[in-house]
Design a protein around this motif. Sequence first.
Motif, PDB file in Angstrom:
ATOM      1  N   ALA A   1      -2.479  15.353  11.640  1.00 42.05           N
ATOM      2  CA  ALA A   1      -2.466  14.103  10.740  1.00 42.05           C
ATOM      3  C   ALA A   1      -3.186  13.017  11.500  1.00 42.05           C
ATOM      4  CB  ALA A   1      -1.461  13.983  10.042  1.00 42.05           C
ATOM      5  N   ILE A   2      -2.744  12.986  12.800  1.00 45.71           N
ATOM      6  CA  ILE A   2      -3.086  11.918  13.674  1.00 45.71           C
ATOM      7  C   ILE A   2      -4.665  12.101  13.861  1.00 45.71           C
ATOM      8  CG2 ILE A   2      -2.929  10.632  15.959  1.00 45.71           C
ATOM      9  CD1 ILE A   2      -0.095  11.515  15.896  1.00 45.71           C
ATOM     10  N   GLN A   3      -5.003  13.275  14.223  1.00 46.14           N
ATOM     11  CA  GLN A   3      -6.225  13.606  14.539  1.00 46.14           C
ATOM     12  C   GLN A   3      -7.322  13.407  13.476  1.00 46.14           C
ATOM     13  OE1 GLN A   3      -7.577  17.769  14.440  1.00 46.14           O
ATOM     14  NE2 GLN A   3      -8.515  17.685  16.119  1.00 46.14           N
TER      15      GLN A   3
ATOM     16  N   ARG B   1      -0.290  15.377   2.841  1.00 45.73           N
ATOM     17  CA  ARG B   1      -1.112  16.499   2.243  1.00 45.73           C
ATOM     18  C   ARG B   1      -0.486  17.665   2.967  1.00 45.73           C
ATOM     19  NH1 ARG B   1      -5.635  16.833   4.847  1.00 45.73           N
ATOM     20  NH2 ARG B   1      -5.801  14.636   5.345  1.00 45.73           N
ATOM     21  N   TRP B   2      -0.222  17.876   4.147  1.00 40.73           N
ATOM     22  CA  TRP B   2       0.008  19.046   4.808  1.00 40.73           C
ATOM     23  C   TRP B   2       1.327  19.488   4.770  1.00 40.73           C
ATOM     24  CZ3 TRP B   2      -3.809  22.114   5.576  1.00 40.73           C
ATOM     25  CH2 TRP B   2      -5.124  21.568   6.107  1.00 40.73           C
ATOM     26  N   TRP B   3       2.408  18.538   4.617  1.00 35.52           N
ATOM     27  CA  TRP B   3       3.815  19.059   4.404  1.00 35.52           C
ATOM     28  C   TRP B   3       4.032  20.172   3.390  1.00 35.52           C
ATOM     29  CZ3 TRP B   3       8.313  18.788   6.910  1.00 35.52           C
ATOM     30  CH2 TRP B   3       9.400  18.873   6.134  1.00 35.52           C
ATOM     31  N   PRO B   4       3.434  20.129   2.084  1.00 36.23           N
ATOM     32  CA  PRO B   4       3.590  21.073   1.185  1.00 36.23           C
ATOM     33  C   PRO B   4       3.166  22.547   1.610  1.00 36.23           C
ATOM     34  CG  PRO B   4       2.656  19.436   0.020  1.00 36.23           C
ATOM     35  CD  PRO B   4       2.736  19.191   1.716  1.00 36.23           C
TER      36      PRO B   4
ATOM     37  N   GLY C   1       3.222  25.827   7.510  1.00 36.19           N
ATOM     38  CA  GLY C   1       3.088  27.225   7.983  1.00 36.19           C
ATOM     39  C   GLY C   1       1.987  28.017   7.187  1.00 36.19           C
ATOM     40  N   SER C   2       1.322  27.442   6.301  1.00 33.34           N
ATOM     41  CA  SER C   2       0.368  27.943   5.654  1.00 33.34           C
ATOM     42  C   SER C   2      -1.141  28.487   6.504  1.00 33.34           C
ATOM     43  CB  SER C   2      -0.449  27.363   4.391  1.00 33.34           C
ATOM     44  OG  SER C   2      -1.182  26.180   5.008  1.00 33.34           O
ATOM     45  N   GLU C   3      -1.872  29.561   5.997  1.00 34.42           N
ATOM     46  CA  GLU C   3      -2.789  29.852   7.003  1.00 34.42           C
ATOM     47  C   GLU C   3      -3.939  28.605   7.122  1.00 34.42           C
ATOM     48  OE1 GLU C   3      -5.022  33.351   5.838  1.00 34.42           O
ATOM     49  OE2 GLU C   3      -3.103  34.456   5.756  1.00 34.42           O
ATOM     50  N   GLU C   4      -3.991  27.991   5.969  1.00 32.80           N
ATOM     51  CA  GLU C   4      -4.964  26.792   6.122  1.00 32.80           C
ATOM     52  C   GLU C   4      -4.421  25.541   6.913  1.00 32.80           C
ATOM     53  OE1 GLU C   4      -5.301  24.641   2.656  1.00 32.80           O
ATOM     54  OE2 GLU C   4      -7.139  23.763   3.223  1.00 32.80           O
ATOM     55  N   LEU C   5      -3.102  25.305   7.115  1.00 29.65           N
ATOM     56  CA  LEU C   5      -2.737  24.459   8.105  1.00 29.65           C
ATOM     57  C   LEU C   5      -2.806  25.107   9.494  1.00 29.65           C
ATOM     58  CD1 LEU C   5      -1.504  21.928   8.926  1.00 29.65           C
ATOM     59  CD2 LEU C   5       0.932  22.985   8.822  1.00 29.65           C
TER      60      LEU C   5
ATOM     61  N   MET D   1       1.096  -1.238  -0.033  1.00 30.67           N
ATOM     62  CA  MET D   1      -0.111   0.202  -0.060  1.00 30.67           C
ATOM     63  C   MET D   1       0.825   1.224   0.114  1.00 30.67           C
ATOM     64  SD  MET D   1      -2.647  -1.155   2.772  1.00 30.67           S
ATOM     65  CE  MET D   1      -4.010  -2.370   2.625  1.00 30.67           C
ATOM     66  N   LEU D   2       2.341   1.136   0.013  1.00 28.63           N
ATOM     67  CA  LEU D   2       3.084   2.285   0.128  1.00 28.63           C
ATOM     68  C   LEU D   2       3.971   2.487  -1.416  1.00 28.63           C
ATOM     69  CD1 LEU D   2       4.741   1.494   3.264  1.00 28.63           C
ATOM     70  CD2 LEU D   2       3.271   3.136   3.058  1.00 28.63           C
ATOM     71  N   PRO D   3       4.077   3.659  -1.583  1.00 27.73           N
ATOM     72  CA  PRO D   3       3.964   4.915  -0.922  1.00 27.73           C
ATOM     73  C   PRO D   3       2.723   5.501  -0.945  1.00 27.73           C
ATOM     74  CG  PRO D   3       4.945   5.606  -2.901  1.00 27.73           C
ATOM     75  CD  PRO D   3       4.857   3.978  -3.054  1.00 27.73           C
ATOM     76  N   VAL D   4       2.227   6.480   0.318  1.00 24.24           N
ATOM     77  CA  VAL D   4       1.294   7.164   0.137  1.00 24.24           C
ATOM     78  C   VAL D   4       1.634   8.704  -0.247  1.00 24.24           C
ATOM     79  CG1 VAL D   4      -0.538   8.173   1.760  1.00 24.24           C
ATOM     80  CG2 VAL D   4       0.293   5.794   2.000  1.00 24.24           C
ATOM     81  N   ARG D   5       1.204   8.919  -1.391  1.00 23.75           N
ATOM     82  CA  ARG D   5       1.708  10.428  -1.857  1.00 23.75           C
ATOM     83  C   ARG D   5       2.967  10.663  -1.678  1.00 23.75           C
ATOM     84  NH1 ARG D   5      -2.606  15.099  -0.995  1.00 23.75           N
ATOM     85  NH2 ARG D   5      -4.813  13.929  -0.736  1.00 23.75           N
ATOM     86  N   GLY D   6       4.142   9.863  -1.953  1.00 28.90           N
ATOM     87  CA  GLY D   6       5.269  10.097  -1.715  1.00 28.90           C
ATOM     88  C   GLY D   6       5.921   9.706  -0.603  1.00 28.90           C
TER      89      GLY D   6
END
Length: 263
Positions: A97-99, A190-193, A196-200, A10-15
Amino acid sequence: MIDEARLQSMLPVRGLGQPFHFFETIGSTNDFAKELAKGDAPHGTLVVADEQTAGRGRGDRRWLTPKGTGLALSLILRPERSMQNRVGVVGCMAALAIQEGVLKEGIKAEIKWPNDVLIGGRKTAGVLVEAAWEGTDLTSLVVGIGVNVRIASVPPEEQLDYPATCVETGLGKSVDRMVLLLGILEGIARWWPRLGSEELIGRINDGLAFRGREIELVGGEEIIRGTLVRVKPDGRLRLMTDSGEINVGIGGMRLHPLDLELG
Ligand code: BTN
Protein backbone atom coordinates in the motif's frame (compact mmCIF):
# COMPACT_ATOMS: atom_id res chain seq x y z
CA MET A 1 2.09 20.61 10.01
CA ILE A 2 -0.56 18.09 9.12
CA ASP A 3 -3.89 19.93 9.00
CA GLU A 4 -6.00 17.89 11.43
CA ALA A 5 -9.36 19.37 10.34
CA ARG A 6 -8.61 18.88 6.63
CA LEU A 7 -7.52 15.29 7.23
CA GLN A 8 -10.57 14.60 9.40
CA SER A 9 -12.83 15.89 6.60
CA MET A 10 -11.33 13.36 4.16
CA LEU A 11 -11.85 10.35 6.46
CA PRO A 12 -12.84 7.58 6.46
CA VAL A 13 -11.28 6.07 3.34
CA ARG A 14 -13.28 2.96 2.37
CA GLY A 15 -14.12 2.37 6.04
CA LEU A 16 -10.65 3.09 7.46
CA GLY A 17 -9.80 6.17 9.51
CA GLN A 18 -12.72 6.51 11.88
CA PRO A 19 -12.44 7.17 14.79
CA PHE A 20 -9.44 9.41 14.12
CA HIS A 21 -6.95 10.52 16.79
CA PHE A 22 -4.43 13.22 15.97
CA PHE A 23 -1.41 14.34 18.00
CA GLU A 24 0.98 17.15 17.27
CA THR A 25 3.48 15.21 19.39
CA ILE A 26 3.33 11.72 20.86
CA GLY A 27 5.78 9.08 22.10
CA SER A 28 4.61 6.30 19.78
CA THR A 29 1.37 6.06 17.79
CA ASN A 30 1.60 2.26 18.06
CA ASP A 31 1.70 2.42 21.88
CA PHE A 32 -1.38 4.66 21.90
CA ALA A 33 -3.22 2.47 19.37
CA LYS A 34 -2.39 -0.70 21.35
CA GLU A 35 -4.01 0.84 24.43
CA LEU A 36 -7.11 1.75 22.38
CA ALA A 37 -7.22 -1.76 20.94
CA LYS A 38 -7.36 -3.24 24.48
CA GLY A 39 -10.72 -1.47 24.78
CA ASP A 40 -13.48 -1.41 22.22
CA ALA A 41 -11.81 0.72 19.53
CA PRO A 42 -13.35 -0.51 16.28
CA HIS A 43 -11.72 -1.83 13.11
CA GLY A 44 -10.37 1.15 11.17
CA THR A 45 -9.42 3.34 14.16
CA LEU A 46 -6.57 5.60 13.05
CA VAL A 47 -3.87 7.35 15.10
CA VAL A 48 -1.71 9.96 13.37
CA ALA A 49 1.05 12.13 14.80
CA ASP A 50 3.03 14.98 13.30
CA GLU A 51 5.96 14.22 15.61
CA GLN A 52 7.02 11.03 17.39
CA THR A 53 9.57 11.12 20.17
CA ALA A 54 9.69 7.44 21.13
CA GLY A 55 8.61 5.67 17.96
CA ARG A 56 9.49 2.00 17.74
CA GLY A 57 10.71 -0.17 14.88
CA ARG A 58 11.00 -3.95 14.63
CA GLY A 59 13.32 -5.66 17.08
CA ASP A 60 13.17 -2.82 19.61
CA ARG A 61 14.88 -0.37 17.27
CA ARG A 62 13.99 3.30 17.52
CA TRP A 63 12.01 5.14 14.86
CA LEU A 64 11.97 8.88 15.28
CA THR A 65 9.66 11.22 13.38
CA PRO A 66 10.82 14.82 13.72
CA LYS A 67 8.04 17.43 13.55
CA GLY A 68 6.69 18.17 10.07
CA THR A 69 8.93 15.73 8.22
CA GLY A 70 7.32 12.35 7.80
CA LEU A 71 4.29 10.16 8.28
CA ALA A 72 3.67 8.32 11.53
CA LEU A 73 0.39 6.45 11.75
CA SER A 74 -1.12 3.40 13.39
CA LEU A 75 -4.23 1.62 12.24
CA ILE A 76 -6.28 -0.83 14.29
CA LEU A 77 -7.49 -3.82 12.27
CA ARG A 78 -9.78 -6.49 13.69
CA PRO A 79 -9.43 -9.68 11.63
CA GLU A 80 -12.29 -12.12 11.41
CA ARG A 81 -11.50 -15.57 12.75
CA SER A 82 -11.28 -16.99 9.22
CA MET A 83 -8.46 -14.52 8.41
CA GLN A 84 -6.17 -15.56 11.28
CA ASN A 85 -3.96 -17.84 9.19
CA ARG A 86 -3.31 -15.06 6.67
CA VAL A 87 -2.22 -12.25 8.97
CA GLY A 88 1.47 -13.08 8.49
CA VAL A 89 1.28 -11.21 5.21
CA VAL A 90 -0.13 -7.96 6.68
CA GLY A 91 3.33 -6.34 6.89
CA CYS A 92 3.94 -6.97 3.18
CA MET A 93 0.38 -5.86 2.36
CA ALA A 94 0.98 -2.54 4.15
CA ALA A 95 4.35 -2.20 2.37
CA LEU A 96 2.51 -2.73 -0.94
CA ALA A 97 0.00 0.00 0.00
CA ILE A 98 2.93 2.36 0.73
CA GLN A 99 4.58 1.39 -2.58
CA GLU A 100 1.33 2.14 -4.43
CA GLY A 101 0.89 5.44 -2.56
CA VAL A 102 4.42 6.51 -3.45
CA LEU A 103 3.87 5.46 -7.09
CA LYS A 104 0.81 7.74 -7.27
CA GLU A 105 3.19 10.57 -6.32
CA GLY A 106 5.35 9.55 -9.28
CA ILE A 107 8.16 7.29 -8.08
CA LYS A 108 8.77 3.54 -8.14
CA ALA A 109 9.56 1.84 -4.87
CA GLU A 110 10.26 -1.78 -3.91
CA ILE A 111 9.08 -3.98 -1.06
CA LYS A 112 11.85 -5.37 1.15
CA TRP A 113 10.56 -8.44 2.97
CA PRO A 114 9.07 -8.47 5.50
CA ASN A 115 8.10 -4.86 6.18
CA ASP A 116 10.15 -2.17 4.48
CA VAL A 117 9.85 0.00 1.40
CA LEU A 118 12.93 1.00 -0.59
CA ILE A 119 13.50 3.80 -3.09
CA GLY A 120 16.67 3.39 -5.13
CA GLY A 121 17.62 0.55 -2.79
CA ARG A 122 17.43 2.78 0.30
CA LYS A 123 14.94 2.35 3.12
CA THR A 124 12.18 4.96 2.92
CA ALA A 125 9.39 3.44 5.02
CA GLY A 126 8.89 0.72 7.62
CA VAL A 127 5.92 -1.19 9.00
CA LEU A 128 5.56 -2.51 12.55
CA VAL A 129 2.66 -4.95 12.97
CA GLU A 130 1.73 -5.79 16.56
CA ALA A 131 -0.86 -8.46 17.33
CA ALA A 132 -2.95 -8.94 20.49
CA TRP A 133 -4.30 -12.40 21.35
CA GLU A 134 -6.88 -13.75 23.78
CA GLY A 135 -6.00 -17.42 24.04
CA THR A 136 -6.04 -18.66 20.46
CA ASP A 137 -8.11 -15.70 19.22
CA LEU A 138 -6.41 -12.84 17.46
CA THR A 139 -8.30 -9.81 18.78
CA SER A 140 -6.48 -6.97 17.03
CA LEU A 141 -3.61 -5.94 14.85
CA VAL A 142 -1.98 -2.56 15.15
CA VAL A 143 -0.33 -1.69 11.85
CA GLY A 144 2.22 1.05 12.45
CA ILE A 145 3.58 2.86 9.41
CA GLY A 146 6.49 5.27 9.32
CA VAL A 147 7.44 7.05 6.08
CA ASN A 148 10.42 9.34 5.59
CA VAL A 149 8.89 12.11 3.47
CA ARG A 150 11.21 15.11 3.87
CA ILE A 151 15.00 15.02 4.05
CA ALA A 152 14.93 15.97 7.76
CA SER A 153 13.17 12.67 8.54
CA VAL A 154 16.19 10.62 7.43
CA PRO A 155 18.34 9.75 10.44
CA PRO A 156 22.05 10.60 10.32
CA GLU A 157 24.21 7.95 8.61
CA GLU A 158 25.84 6.79 11.89
CA GLN A 159 22.41 5.87 13.35
CA LEU A 160 21.40 3.71 10.38
CA ASP A 161 21.60 -0.05 10.17
CA TYR A 162 20.52 0.12 6.50
CA PRO A 163 21.02 2.93 3.95
CA ALA A 164 18.04 5.30 4.01
CA THR A 165 16.40 8.04 1.97
CA CYS A 166 13.07 9.87 1.79
CA VAL A 167 10.24 10.24 -0.72
CA GLU A 168 11.03 13.86 -1.62
CA THR A 169 14.69 13.10 -2.34
CA GLY A 170 13.65 10.22 -4.59
CA LEU A 171 11.03 12.30 -6.33
CA GLY A 172 12.92 15.59 -6.54
CA LYS A 173 9.87 17.62 -5.49
CA SER A 174 7.73 18.24 -2.44
CA VAL A 175 4.92 15.93 -1.45
CA ASP A 176 1.62 16.59 0.35
CA ARG A 177 1.89 14.24 3.33
CA MET A 178 -1.89 14.05 3.71
CA VAL A 179 -2.39 12.93 0.11
CA LEU A 180 0.26 10.25 0.64
CA LEU A 181 -1.40 9.14 3.88
CA LEU A 182 -4.82 8.88 2.22
CA GLY A 183 -3.30 6.90 -0.66
CA ILE A 184 -1.75 4.41 1.79
CA LEU A 185 -5.05 4.02 3.68
CA GLU A 186 -6.88 3.46 0.39
CA GLY A 187 -4.42 0.68 -0.52
CA ILE A 188 -4.80 -1.06 2.85
CA ALA A 189 -8.61 -0.82 2.62
CA ARG A 190 -8.53 -2.29 -0.90
CA TRP A 191 -6.20 -5.21 -0.09
CA TRP A 192 -7.47 -6.12 3.41
CA PRO A 193 -10.51 -8.10 2.15
CA ARG A 194 -8.15 -9.94 -0.26
CA LEU A 195 -5.52 -10.86 2.34
CA GLY A 196 -3.70 -14.02 1.22
CA SER A 197 -5.33 -13.92 -2.24
CA GLU A 198 -3.32 -14.87 -5.32
CA GLU A 199 -3.76 -11.35 -6.65
CA LEU A 200 -2.30 -9.75 -3.52
CA ILE A 201 0.64 -12.17 -3.35
CA GLY A 202 1.27 -11.65 -7.07
CA ARG A 203 1.41 -7.88 -6.61
CA ILE A 204 3.70 -8.19 -3.59
CA ASN A 205 6.04 -10.45 -5.54
CA ASP A 206 5.98 -8.14 -8.58
CA GLY A 207 7.27 -5.35 -6.38
CA LEU A 208 9.63 -7.43 -4.25
CA ALA A 209 13.29 -6.35 -3.98
CA PHE A 210 16.18 -8.83 -4.45
CA ARG A 211 14.22 -11.58 -6.26
CA GLY A 212 16.66 -14.08 -7.75
CA ARG A 213 19.52 -12.52 -5.78
CA GLU A 214 21.68 -13.86 -2.99
CA ILE A 215 20.55 -12.69 0.42
CA GLU A 216 21.17 -13.38 4.08
CA LEU A 217 18.43 -13.60 6.71
CA VAL A 218 19.73 -12.78 10.14
CA GLY A 219 17.76 -13.47 13.33
CA GLY A 220 19.78 -13.43 16.56
CA GLU A 221 22.44 -16.12 16.23
CA GLU A 222 20.78 -17.65 13.19
CA ILE A 223 21.98 -16.78 9.67
CA ILE A 224 20.33 -18.31 6.60
CA ARG A 225 21.86 -17.70 3.19
CA GLY A 226 20.17 -18.37 -0.14
CA THR A 227 18.58 -17.03 -3.31
CA LEU A 228 15.35 -15.13 -2.73
CA VAL A 229 12.49 -16.89 -4.56
CA ARG A 230 9.24 -15.20 -3.47
CA VAL A 231 6.83 -14.35 -0.65
CA LYS A 232 4.30 -17.10 0.17
CA PRO A 233 0.57 -16.39 0.77
CA ASP A 234 1.13 -16.75 4.54
CA GLY A 235 3.89 -14.11 4.49
CA ARG A 236 6.84 -16.51 4.78
CA LEU A 237 9.81 -16.05 2.45
CA ARG A 238 10.80 -18.84 0.09
CA LEU A 239 14.55 -19.24 -0.34
CA MET A 240 16.66 -21.58 -2.46
CA THR A 241 19.52 -22.75 -0.24
CA ASP A 242 22.35 -25.27 -0.76
CA SER A 243 20.12 -27.89 0.87
CA GLY A 244 17.00 -27.10 -1.20
CA GLU A 245 14.05 -24.71 -1.03
CA ILE A 246 12.88 -23.59 2.41
CA ASN A 247 10.23 -21.21 3.79
CA VAL A 248 11.31 -18.79 6.49
CA GLY A 249 8.84 -17.13 8.87
CA ILE A 250 9.14 -13.46 9.77
CA GLY A 251 10.07 -13.91 13.45
CA GLY A 252 12.85 -11.45 14.21
CA MET A 253 14.43 -11.98 10.79
CA ARG A 254 16.19 -9.16 8.96
CA LEU A 255 17.14 -9.38 5.32
CA HIS A 256 20.48 -8.26 3.91
CA PRO A 257 21.36 -8.54 0.22
CA LEU A 258 24.89 -9.88 -0.31
CA ASP A 259 25.51 -7.31 -3.06
CA LEU A 260 23.93 -4.01 -2.08
CA GLU A 261 23.19 -1.85 -5.13
CA LEU A 262 22.11 1.69 -4.34
CA GLY A 263 20.47 4.17 -6.69
C1 BTN B 1 10.72 -0.69 11.11
O1 BTN B 1 11.21 -0.28 10.06
O2 BTN B 1 11.35 -1.41 11.89
C2 BTN B 1 9.29 -0.34 11.42
C3 BTN B 1 9.13 1.13 11.68
C4 BTN B 1 7.71 1.48 12.07
C5 BTN B 1 7.58 2.91 12.55
C6 BTN B 1 6.16 3.31 12.75
S1 BTN B 1 5.98 5.06 12.90
C7 BTN B 1 4.32 4.87 13.40
C8 BTN B 1 4.25 3.66 14.30
N1 BTN B 1 4.52 3.99 15.68
C9 BTN B 1 5.66 3.44 16.13
O3 BTN B 1 6.11 3.57 17.28
N2 BTN B 1 6.22 2.72 15.16
C10 BTN B 1 5.43 2.72 13.94
